[in-house]
Scaffold this active site. Structure first.
Site, PDB file in Angstrom:
ATOM      1  N   LYS A 138       0.868  -1.175   0.000  1.00 16.71           N
ATOM      2  CA  LYS A 138       0.000   0.000   0.000  1.00 16.71           C
ATOM      3  C   LYS A 138       0.906   1.227   0.000  1.00 16.71           C
ATOM      4  CE  LYS A 138      -3.410   2.633   2.571  1.00 16.71           C
ATOM      5  NZ  LYS A 138      -3.959   2.924   3.917  1.00 16.71           N
ATOM      6  N   GLY A 162      -8.021   9.560   9.795  1.00 16.99           N
ATOM      7  CA  GLY A 162      -8.223   9.588  11.232  1.00 16.99           C
ATOM      8  C   GLY A 162      -9.281  10.557  11.712  1.00 16.99           C
ATOM      9  N   THR A 213      -8.674   3.714  12.513  1.00 16.94           N
ATOM     10  CA  THR A 213      -8.900   4.504  13.724  1.00 16.94           C
ATOM     11  C   THR A 213     -10.280   4.277  14.330  1.00 16.94           C
ATOM     12  OG1 THR A 213      -7.384   6.204  12.931  1.00 16.94           O
ATOM     13  CG2 THR A 213      -8.913   6.843  14.669  1.00 16.94           C
TER      14      THR A 213
END
Length: 254
Positions: free
Chosen positions: A93, A154, A203
């Site tokens: 990634k 996040g 998150t």
């Protein structure tokens, strides 16, 4: 299919921010994920054992290393090459984030890193801003998917980039994985209802009061959103439309 491999689950789960590796392992199990992403900077590539990978069962999950911490294409490529040399999967990634405040990925450096890594034989999944033009360029380069953000990483703010995500999904011929900013399972469901192929969540699960319960909720949200997309939603109308006749049902009544 993703990178030539079939997956049952459309939920990818991250491994950061958990208060303990045990809670992380419980959340992974509850999510029913098959693809787990981990930052290469959190793995000691010289050690055969470490606190993160010890708790990720390689027989259940495919490990997706990410280049979090890289600020240039050169750094991202070097991290990927080090991971492959250490025996980690050649799936990567790509994250290239030079901005420490808003954590927005660099489109030019990301494209450059992906070009290099695809040519080197990696299965490349780039994390990008919700940019339809960049998504097509990455697709042309040969990435296995594109991973546009829904909102800042996040943040938990949900589908703030919905209009751009819809264009990316419409145009893409590779899987679209909505990554970053999903805060609750309804956000994941909404992303899947748009036609996304999968979502990545970290998150929102790791920072929940009960991570395993939240992971289970996200699993169900993804399933519901995918089922709704396959079912085909009723058209959205400007005005009301009665679901039952408003005339005739009293005719002939005495």
């Amino acid at each position: 299919m993703l990178g030539g491999r079939a997956f049952e689950s459309r939920l990818i789960v991250g491994t950061g921010k958990y208060s303990s590796p045990e809670l992380m392992a419980d959340a992974l199990a509850a999510s029913a994920t098959e693809l787990v992403t981990v930052a290469l900077r959190r793995i000691d590539l010289d050690a055969p054992s470490n606190p993160i990978t010890d708790f990720i069962d390689g027989s259940k999950y495919l490990l997706l290393p990410n280049t979090s911490g890289a600020t240039t294409a050169r750094e991202a490529v070097r991290l990927a090459q080090l991971a492959a040399s250490a025996g980690l999967p050649t799936w990567i990634k790509v994250e290239v984030i030079p901005d420490p405040r808003y954590l927005m990925p660099d489109p030019l450096e990301t494209l450059k890193a992906c070009e290099i890594l695809v040519k080197a034989g990696f299965t490349v999944l780039p994390y990008i801003q919700a940019d339809p033009v960049l998504a097509k360029r990455l697709e042309d380069v040969g990435t296995a998917a594109v991973m546009p953000l829904a909102s800042p990483i996040g943040s938990g703010r949900g589908l703030k980039m919905k209009a751009a995500l819809e264009i990316i999904i419409e145009q893409s011929t590779v899987p679209v994985i909505v990554d970053a900013g999903l805060g609750v399972p309804s956000h994941a469901a909404a992303a899947m209802e748009l036609g996304a192929d999968a979502v990545l969540v970290n998150t929102a699960i790791a920072a929940a009061a009960h991570p395993a319960r939240m992971a289970e909720a996200f699993r169900l949200g993804v399933l519901a959103g995918r089922a709704a997309w396959l079912a085909g939603r009723a058209p959205e109308l400007t005005y009301a439309a009665a679901s039952s006749p408003l005339t005739g049902f009293l005719s002939g009544a005495r």
